[in-house]
Design a protein around this motif. Structure first.
Motif, short mmCIF file in Angstrom:
data_model
loop_
_atom_site.label_atom_id
_atom_site.label_comp_id
_atom_site.label_asym_id
_atom_site.label_seq_id
_atom_site.Cartn_x
_atom_site.Cartn_y
_atom_site.Cartn_z
N GLU A 49 40.56 75.35 -30.76
CA GLU A 49 41.96 74.97 -30.89
C GLU A 49 42.22 73.51 -30.49
O GLU A 49 43.17 72.91 -30.93
N GLU A 50 41.38 72.96 -29.67
CA GLU A 50 41.64 71.63 -29.13
C GLU A 50 40.99 70.55 -29.99
O GLU A 50 39.87 70.69 -30.45
N ILE A 51 41.73 69.47 -30.16
CA ILE A 51 41.19 68.28 -30.80
C ILE A 51 41.92 67.09 -30.20
O ILE A 51 43.14 67.09 -30.09
N ALA A 52 41.16 66.10 -29.74
CA ALA A 52 41.77 64.91 -29.16
C ALA A 52 42.16 63.97 -30.30
O ALA A 52 41.33 63.62 -31.14
N ALA A 53 43.42 63.60 -30.32
CA ALA A 53 43.93 62.78 -31.41
C ALA A 53 43.18 61.46 -31.58
O ALA A 53 42.82 61.11 -32.71
N TYR A 103 22.23 72.48 -44.71
CA TYR A 103 23.44 72.41 -43.91
C TYR A 103 24.65 72.56 -44.82
O TYR A 103 24.67 72.02 -45.93
N PHE A 104 25.67 73.26 -44.31
CA PHE A 104 26.91 73.47 -45.04
C PHE A 104 28.06 73.05 -44.14
O PHE A 104 28.04 73.32 -42.93
N TYR A 105 29.07 72.41 -44.73
CA TYR A 105 30.20 71.89 -43.97
C TYR A 105 31.49 72.55 -44.44
O TYR A 105 31.70 72.74 -45.63
N ALA A 106 32.34 72.88 -43.47
CA ALA A 106 33.66 73.45 -43.77
C ALA A 106 34.70 72.64 -43.01
O ALA A 106 34.48 72.25 -41.85
N LEU A 107 35.81 72.39 -43.65
CA LEU A 107 36.90 71.63 -43.06
C LEU A 107 37.68 72.51 -42.08
O LEU A 107 37.98 73.65 -42.38
N ARG A 108 38.00 71.97 -40.94
CA ARG A 108 38.86 72.65 -39.98
C ARG A 108 40.29 72.20 -40.25
O ARG A 108 40.78 71.22 -39.72
N ARG A 109 40.95 72.91 -41.14
CA ARG A 109 42.31 72.56 -41.55
C ARG A 109 43.27 72.60 -40.37
O ARG A 109 44.21 71.82 -40.30
N ASP A 110 43.04 73.51 -39.43
CA ASP A 110 43.89 73.58 -38.25
C ASP A 110 43.80 72.28 -37.43
O ASP A 110 44.79 71.82 -36.87
N LEU A 138 43.17 69.25 -38.68
CA LEU A 138 43.93 68.23 -39.40
C LEU A 138 45.43 68.42 -39.19
O LEU A 138 46.16 67.44 -39.01
N ARG A 139 45.89 69.67 -39.21
CA ARG A 139 47.31 69.92 -38.94
C ARG A 139 47.68 69.46 -37.55
O ARG A 139 48.77 68.94 -37.33
N SER A 140 46.79 69.66 -36.59
CA SER A 140 47.05 69.22 -35.22
C SER A 140 47.22 67.70 -35.16
O SER A 140 48.11 67.19 -34.47
N LEU A 141 46.38 66.98 -35.90
CA LEU A 141 46.51 65.52 -35.94
C LEU A 141 47.84 65.11 -36.57
O LEU A 141 48.51 64.18 -36.10
N MET A 142 48.22 65.80 -37.64
CA MET A 142 49.51 65.48 -38.27
C MET A 142 50.66 65.76 -37.31
O MET A 142 51.62 64.98 -37.24
N ASP A 143 50.57 66.84 -36.56
CA ASP A 143 51.61 67.15 -35.58
C ASP A 143 51.71 66.07 -34.51
O ASP A 143 52.81 65.73 -34.07
N GLU A 144 50.57 65.52 -34.10
CA GLU A 144 50.58 64.41 -33.14
C GLU A 144 51.36 63.21 -33.68
O GLU A 144 52.14 62.59 -32.97
N LEU A 145 51.15 62.90 -34.95
CA LEU A 145 51.89 61.79 -35.55
C LEU A 145 53.38 62.08 -35.60
O LEU A 145 54.20 61.20 -35.34
N TRP A 146 53.74 63.31 -35.96
CA TRP A 146 55.16 63.67 -36.06
C TRP A 146 55.85 63.60 -34.70
O TRP A 146 57.05 63.32 -34.64
N THR A 147 55.14 63.84 -33.59
CA THR A 147 55.78 63.75 -32.28
C THR A 147 56.10 62.30 -31.93
O THR A 147 57.05 62.04 -31.21
N ALA A 192 32.01 66.34 -36.86
CA ALA A 192 31.87 67.61 -36.13
C ALA A 192 32.23 67.42 -34.66
O ALA A 192 32.92 68.26 -34.06
N GLN A 193 31.78 66.33 -34.05
CA GLN A 193 32.10 66.07 -32.65
C GLN A 193 33.59 65.87 -32.44
O GLN A 193 34.13 66.22 -31.40
N ALA A 194 34.26 65.32 -33.44
CA ALA A 194 35.71 65.12 -33.36
C ALA A 194 36.46 66.43 -33.59
O ALA A 194 37.67 66.50 -33.39
N GLY A 195 35.74 67.46 -34.04
CA GLY A 195 36.36 68.76 -34.26
C GLY A 195 37.00 68.91 -35.62
O GLY A 195 37.78 69.84 -35.84
N LEU A 196 36.67 68.04 -36.56
CA LEU A 196 37.30 68.08 -37.88
C LEU A 196 36.56 68.95 -38.89
O LEU A 196 37.16 69.41 -39.85
#
Length: 126
Positions: free
Chosen positions: A4-8, A71-78, A80-89, A57-61
């Motif tokens: 759940e955590e990602i540092a902006a 190797y297979f990669y999947a986007l953590r859409r949650d 990205l939404r968290s980063l967008m929420d940081e901008l909106w605040t 991956a280290q950034a949590g994205l």
């Protein structure tokens, strides 16, 4: 970091590189992307791709899954939404909720298509 955590700052820094931005865009188009596809689409070497995906991956994205030698990669859409929420605040204002409605034909009594009164609007929320 937990899921759940990602540092902006780390998230935005990771997105700031053109190669990493391209990787995110390509992963976003699919549920999961094989590293071999990135090798075909990016103008960098395999070790460079590995370096950039490690930063994402280290950034949590992104999430990385290994199957055999691939190797297979999947986007953590949650994330990205968290980063967008940081901008909106930092710059609160109306947020788009959905796409603008489909244009409807204007009856002859309404203003012409170029008039301000007939322009489409998007639904916004605070």
């Amino acid at each position: 970091m937990s899921r759940e955590e990602i540092a902006a700052p780390e998230g935005f820094k990771a997105l700031g590189d053109p190669i990493r931005w391209s990787i995110i865009q390509q992963i976003a188009e699919q549920d999961e992307l094989a590293c071999s596809l990135l090798e075909d689409t990016l103008p960098v070497s395999k070790p460079t791709i590995s370096y950039h995906t490690k930063i994402l991956a280290q950034a949590g994205l992104i999430e990385v899954r290994k199957r055999g030698r691939n190797y297979f990669y999947a986007l953590r859409r949650d994330a990205l939404r968290s980063l967008m929420d940081e901008l909106w605040t930092m710059a609160p204002g109306p947020r788009p909720v959905g796409e603008a409605p489909t244009p409807r034909p204007a009856p002859e009594s309404e203003p012409a298509a170029g008039d301000e009164a007939s322009q489409q609007t998007a639904l916004l929320t605070w």
